[in-house]
Enzyme design. Structure first.
Site, PDB file in Angstrom:
ATOM      1  CE  LYS A  42      -3.768   2.499   1.197  1.00  0.00           C
ATOM      2  NZ  LYS A  42      -4.653   2.803   0.082  1.00  0.00           N
ATOM      3  N   GLY A  69      -8.225   6.586   0.271  1.00  0.00           N
ATOM      4  CA  GLY A  69      -7.226   7.618   0.555  1.00  0.00           C
ATOM      5  C   GLY A  69      -5.943   6.970   1.014  1.00  0.00           C
ATOM      6  CG  ASN A 124      -0.059   6.460  -5.666  1.00  0.00           C
ATOM      7  OD1 ASN A 124      -0.501   6.970  -6.700  1.00  0.00           O
ATOM      8  ND2 ASN A 124      -0.821   6.142  -4.642  1.00  0.00           N
ATOM      9  CB  CYS A 127      -0.464  11.775  -4.132  1.00  0.00           C
ATOM     10  SG  CYS A 127       0.006  10.072  -4.005  1.00  0.00           S
ATOM     11  CG  ASN A 191      -3.534   4.647  -9.186  1.00  0.00           C
ATOM     12  OD1 ASN A 191      -4.499   4.127  -8.623  1.00  0.00           O
ATOM     13  ND2 ASN A 191      -2.478   5.074  -8.535  1.00  0.00           N
ATOM     14  N   GLY A 216     -11.166  -2.716 -11.243  1.00  0.00           N
ATOM     15  CA  GLY A 216     -11.843  -3.976 -11.558  1.00  0.00           C
ATOM     16  C   GLY A 216     -12.086  -4.124 -13.050  1.00  0.00           C
ATOM     17  N   GLY A 243      -4.919  -3.372 -14.084  1.00  0.00           N
ATOM     18  CA  GLY A 243      -6.249  -2.817 -14.351  1.00  0.00           C
ATOM     19  C   GLY A 243      -7.209  -3.899 -14.778  1.00  0.00           C
ATOM     20  N   GLY A 244      -8.025  -4.340 -13.842  1.00  0.00           N
ATOM     21  CA  GLY A 244      -9.097  -5.277 -14.167  1.00  0.00           C
ATOM     22  C   GLY A 244      -8.661  -6.697 -14.443  1.00  0.00           C
ATOM     23  CB  THR A 266     -10.398  -4.808  -7.933  1.00  0.00           C
ATOM     24  OG1 THR A 266     -10.013  -3.438  -7.896  1.00  0.00           O
ATOM     25  CG2 THR A 266     -11.819  -4.931  -7.444  1.00  0.00           C
TER      26      THR A 266
HETATM   27  C1  FMN Z   1      -9.019  -0.404  -2.244  1.00  0.00           C
HETATM   28  C2  FMN Z   1      -7.929   0.046  -3.164  1.00  0.00           C
HETATM   29  C3  FMN Z   1      -6.799   0.690  -2.651  1.00  0.00           C
HETATM   30  C4  FMN Z   1      -5.777   1.108  -3.512  1.00  0.00           C
HETATM   31  N1  FMN Z   1      -4.667   1.716  -2.975  1.00  0.00           N
HETATM   32  C5  FMN Z   1      -3.648   2.084  -3.806  1.00  0.00           C
HETATM   33  C6  FMN Z   1      -2.458   2.647  -3.277  1.00  0.00           C
HETATM   34  O1  FMN Z   1      -2.268   2.784  -2.057  1.00  0.00           O
HETATM   35  N2  FMN Z   1      -1.489   3.032  -4.156  1.00  0.00           N
HETATM   36  C7  FMN Z   1      -1.604   2.874  -5.515  1.00  0.00           C
HETATM   37  O2  FMN Z   1      -0.685   3.222  -6.270  1.00  0.00           O
HETATM   38  N3  FMN Z   1      -2.723   2.281  -6.038  1.00  0.00           N
HETATM   39  C8  FMN Z   1      -3.714   1.894  -5.229  1.00  0.00           C
HETATM   40  N4  FMN Z   1      -4.837   1.290  -5.751  1.00  0.00           N
HETATM   41  C9  FMN Z   1      -4.904   1.076  -7.204  1.00  0.00           C
HETATM   42  C10 FMN Z   1      -4.484  -0.345  -7.592  1.00  0.00           C
HETATM   43  O3  FMN Z   1      -3.153  -0.625  -7.226  1.00  0.00           O
HETATM   44  C11 FMN Z   1      -4.646  -0.567  -9.121  1.00  0.00           C
HETATM   45  O4  FMN Z   1      -3.768   0.285  -9.812  1.00  0.00           O
HETATM   46  C12 FMN Z   1      -6.065  -0.299  -9.608  1.00  0.00           C
HETATM   47  O5  FMN Z   1      -7.022  -0.726  -8.653  1.00  0.00           O
HETATM   48  C13 FMN Z   1      -6.368  -1.002 -10.934  1.00  0.00           C
HETATM   49  O6  FMN Z   1      -6.162  -2.387 -10.847  1.00  0.00           O
HETATM   50  P1  FMN Z   1      -7.351  -3.448 -10.521  1.00  0.00           P
HETATM   51  O7  FMN Z   1      -8.459  -3.156 -11.464  1.00  0.00           O
HETATM   52  O8  FMN Z   1      -6.721  -4.799 -10.682  1.00  0.00           O
HETATM   53  O9  FMN Z   1      -7.750  -3.166  -9.098  1.00  0.00           O
HETATM   54  C14 FMN Z   1      -5.866   0.866  -4.920  1.00  0.00           C
HETATM   55  C15 FMN Z   1      -6.999   0.199  -5.409  1.00  0.00           C
HETATM   56  C16 FMN Z   1      -8.013  -0.223  -4.575  1.00  0.00           C
HETATM   57  C17 FMN Z   1      -9.200  -0.939  -5.153  1.00  0.00           C
END
Ligand code: FMN
Length: 316
Positions: A42, A69, A124, A127, A191, A216, A243-244, A266
């Protein structure tokens, strides 16, 4: 299934994406974290933070909206507690960092330079920049580049830096170019996509913060497009495609678009063993198309005449 992260060899290309597996400990009751390609933490900031007010998660038909956040323990607790835990369990640790100023990113990089066992740093960039009225660093190529430059200047040279980009820009290639120009060794995309849901029952936004990040399956085509565009522009720059991704086939799609590593986010939330399953399924997908190794499929969708294919052929 072996893959590379800088000089490091990974057992497979599937990484737990930032924010979806905490600091890795949360996954351990379901899978062996040493068998995930790497765990991306995270995003860590200098100080502990509680994140945004609840409700901060809302489900949509094909994705999740979150406004968690930057909740976290801060760099001191991460280095004392979380990083040693990951390393003692044989995991490879990619540390995601987040700042409110360019200086904060530099400070975090300097702290990580002194720590043992950091496989890579992911920046990241999604921000809010406290010095520019909360505008995200990722939205402006020059600002994104200045963050990467600050991190690169403070971080040990043997630790690779990946800049994580936002899809919420008109020209993601311009942001990628600024990051690579400022010294990023690789890019991580994408992201979350900014979204919003309204609860008809209460007639109010579903999230306390009104907007949130959509993730997702709904965003996979956006991720495929972003990875494709950036890979086409910068053949040879390693990309973590995220991503997804829910299945091995989804992972294959991002590899074909030009990613060399895959982030699973996700999907972990409803299936904590998703990373291991995606590795297994990807192995089956590769076998089914007669690919001997992951490298055989990276960027293949660009065709023989694409810049990416030409770049790969030159390096072979
Ligand atoms: C609950 C949650 C918390 C996330 N926290 C961060 C984070 O702290 N830093 C970051 O770079 N991306 C964060 N993301 C983004 C994910 O790392 C990822 O880039 C994004 O969800 C797309 O991928 P996915 O569709 O497989 O989730 C977060 C996503 C989710 C759903």
């Amino acid at each position: 299934m072996r893959a590379r992260l800088g000089q490091l060899e990974l057992p497979n290309p599937v990484l737990a994406a930032a924010g979806c597996a905490g600091a890795g400990r949360e996954l351990a009751q379901f899978i062996d974290v040493a068998r995930v390609g790497a765990v991306i933490s995270k995003s860590i900031m200098t100080e502990p933070r509680t994140g945004n007010p609840a409700p901060r998660l809302a489900e949509t038909p094909s994705g999740l909206l979150n406004s968690v956040g930057l909740q976290g323990p801060g760099i001191d607790a991460f280095l004392q507690r979380d990083l040693p835990w990951l390393l003692s369990h044989g995991a490879r640790a990619v540390v995601s960092i987040a700042g409110q100023t360019v200086r904060e990113y530099g400070t975090l990089a300097a702290r990580l330079s002194d720590a043992a066992g950091v496989s890579a740093v992911e920046i990241n960039l999604s921000c809010p920049n406290a010095e520019e009225a909360g505008r995200l660093f990722a939205l402006d190529p020059a600002t994104a580049g200045s963050v990467v430059a600050a991190v690169r200047a403070s971080l040990r040279h043997d630790i690779p830096v990946f800049a994580k980009l936002s899809p919420d820009v008109t020209d993601i290639v311009a942001v990628a170019e600024a990051c690579v120009g400022a010294g990023a060794d690789g890019l991580s995309l994408i992201n979350v996509v900014l979204g919003m849901a309204i609860d008809p029952g209460t007639m109010r936004p579903a999230l306390a913060g009104a907007y949130g990040g959509l993730s997702g399956p709904a965003i996979r085509p956006v991720a495929v497009r972003c990875v494709w565009q950036v890979a086409e522009a910068f053949p040879g720059v390693p990309i973590i495609g995220t991503g997804g991704v829910r299945t091995g086939r989804d992972a294959l799609e991002l590899l074909l678009a030009g990613a060399s590593l895959i982030g699973v986010g996700t999907a972990i939330v409803h299936d904590p063993s998703a990373c291991s399953r995606v590795v297994r399924e990807l192995e089956e997908e590769l076998a089914a198309i007669g690919a001997d190794q992951v490298a055989d499929v990276i960027g293949q969708a660009h065709g023989a005449h694409g810049r990416l294919a030409r770049g790969l052929a030159r390096r072979a």
